[in-house]
Design an enzyme around this catalytic site. Structure first.
Site, PDB file in Angstrom:
ATOM      1  N   HIS A  20     -53.995  -2.086   0.249  1.00 50.55           N
ATOM      2  CA  HIS A  20     -52.616  -2.411   0.599  1.00 50.55           C
ATOM      3  C   HIS A  20     -52.309  -2.173   2.077  1.00 50.55           C
ATOM      4  CE1 HIS A  20     -48.860  -3.914  -0.492  1.00 50.55           C
ATOM      5  NE2 HIS A  20     -48.490  -3.078  -1.452  1.00 50.55           N
ATOM      6  N   ARG A  21     -53.213  -1.517   2.800  1.00 47.71           N
ATOM      7  CA  ARG A  21     -53.032  -1.397   4.248  1.00 47.71           C
ATOM      8  C   ARG A  21     -53.236  -2.749   4.913  1.00 47.71           C
ATOM      9  NH1 ARG A  21     -57.444   3.059   5.609  1.00 47.71           N
ATOM     10  NH2 ARG A  21     -58.601   1.528   4.361  1.00 47.71           N
TER      11      ARG A  21
END
Length: 471
Positions: free
Chosen positions: A442-443
């Site tokens: 999700h980064r």
């Protein structure tokens, strides 16, 4: 006179050290020796097979000669840089005694240290300091050797590294745990690591008898290689528990999964899709003459679908560079395929999979799988992956929440393809259905991007003609 002989023998015998076979690996287990003392070897000849944390690799010897000694038996884990074999490169040219073993020089003869093995200096943990250590043969650094005991005591007083036998044995936490599991008192273990540190091999050696030649300098006469130790499995009394030392591929998997799970924030999305048309395409391709000689299965179409989805959403094919605080966009796709092997899970990848045609991709998948099953996957084949597919459906599992392969941005899990009731053209009909799960970092990948990638894969599997219209 002695110096001349020692120099001649030193030049006569060459040692082969455990190499770093890829990506900075620090150790490898010797699985099998292909040679024995007395065998003639040539430059490039494979002498042993070793298992690293990633794969089984055959090691060739880089010079000619006659095997003089195998330093470690099969089943031993050896650090990179340690000597594993000694070779006589000039057989028949005089005394066959290597210089290191001709005159052991740990202590003077008047008062030998009974507990110190030959060829070792008895000033580390578990040996104690011999009074005769100040009477060693004259050489550079004699004064320093003579004051070793005083230096060790002073170091302890200053709070530095301890070397006196009464101190706590030096060992890393995993080694201490291993010793505890095996019921070994570290105070009784003879250390061989640099600076007197007890290694895993030292603990295993203390747990069961190991021939002295396994770690001693080259012996005066060549001896047969010791028998391979039994598998490192320790069963408790009553057989209520079995403890298996963590090493090799299993150790690498554990480290990678823990590192990934607690570094990259995972998000997993799911979609259930009708793949009936894809299954019909697979059946047709099996009869296509252009696909003759290659294996055609649903995984082939799924892999191609993921490659097309990445082409339509290239931002998903990236990596997070923590050190430089950068997102690295990859303009190539090295497609990883998770493979279950007798040695554990490995993830080799197909280099530049995005450039391959369907027949080429089928051939690459077939080669990857067969190589993995044979245990011959090289470390290079597992390096540099960008995205991965894991096919849990072959085990009858509907889906899962896969953990990212370290350094990658996404992993697609494919569930079992089953005949299920499905609404098709307004009617409930039996259709081939599967569930896909996409985990992503999700980064790097927002929910919108991850959803688009998963939706594209599903859309292609539902309507395989999109492989043409979207390509």
């Amino acid at each position: 006179m002695t110096t001349m002989t020692d120099t001649s023998n030193a030049a006569r015998f060459r040692e082969f050290k455990m190499p770093d076979v890829g990506e900075g690996l620090t150790e490898a287990e010797i699985l099998k020796w292909y040679v024995q003392p007395g065998d003639t070897v040539t430059d490039g000849q494979v002498v042993c097979e070793v298992e690293t944390a990633k794969a089984a690799v055959e090691l060739p010897i880089p010079f000619d000669g006659v095997v003089h000694e195998l330093r470690f038996p099969e089943g031993t884990t050896v650090d990179v840089g340690q000597v594993i074999i000694a070779v006589d490169v000039a057989p028949g040219s005089g005394d066959a005694t290597p210089a290191p073993a001709a005159e052991p020089a740990p202590v003077a003869q008047p008062e030998p240290e009974p507990e110190a093995p030959k060829g070792r200096q008895p000033v580390l943990v578990g040996y104690g300091v011999s009074e005769s250590s100040t009477k060693r043969r004259a050489r550079k650094g004699t004064a320093a050797a003579a004051s070793a005991a005083a230096t060790a005591i002073q170091s302890e007083m200053n709070g530095h590294a301890t070397v006196v036998p009464e101190s706590r044995p030096l060992a890393k936490p995993p080694v201490r745990k291993l010793a505890k599991d095996l019921g070994i008192d570290l105070a009784t273990v003879v250390p061989t690591g640099e600076g007197g540190i007890i290694t895993r091999e030292d603990v295993h050696a203390a747990a069961k008898p190991v021939p002295a030649q396994a770690t001693a300098p080259v012996a005066a006469e060549a001896l047969p290689v010791p028998e391979a130790p039994a598998p490192a499995v320790v069963t408790t009394v009553g057989a209520r528990e079995t403890r298996i030392p963590v090493k090799g591929v299993r150790k690498a998997i554990a480290q990678a999964m823990v590192g990934s799970a607690f570094t990259a924030p995972h998000v997993t999305e799911f979609v259930t899709v009708d793949v009936t048309r894809t299954m019909k395409l697979v059946a047709e391709l099996k009869e296509d003459k252009d696909m003759a000689g290659v294996r055609v299965n649903p995984l082939l179409i799924i892999a191609k679908a993921l490659l097309v989805a990445i082409k339509r959403n290239p931002e998903v094919n990236a990596a997070w560079d923590e050190a430089n605080q950068e997102i690295v966009q990859k303009h190539y796709v090295n497609l990883g395929i998770a493979a279950a092997t007798p040695r554990g899970l490995i993830v080799p990848n197909i280099k530049d999979a995005h450039e391959q045609t369907l027949p080429q991709l089928a051939a690459s998948l077939g080669e990857l799988v067969s190589t993995a099953r044979e245990g011959k996957t090289s470390p290079a084949a597992m390096a540099g992956g960008t995205v991965t597919i894991t096919n849990v459906g072959v085990f009858g599992v509907d889906t899962g929440t896969p953990i990212l392969n370290p350094g990658e941005s996404a992993i697609l899990a494919v569930g079992a393809i089953k005949l299920q009731p499905w609404v098709h053209k307004g009617k409930v009909k039996p259709r081939q259905v599967t569930t896909l799960a996409l985990s992503f970092d999700h980064r790097l990948v927002d929910g919108e991007l991850g959803s688009k990638v998963l939706a594209d894969v599903a859309a292609i599997l539902e309507q395989p003609k999109r492989l043409i219209t979207w390509a």
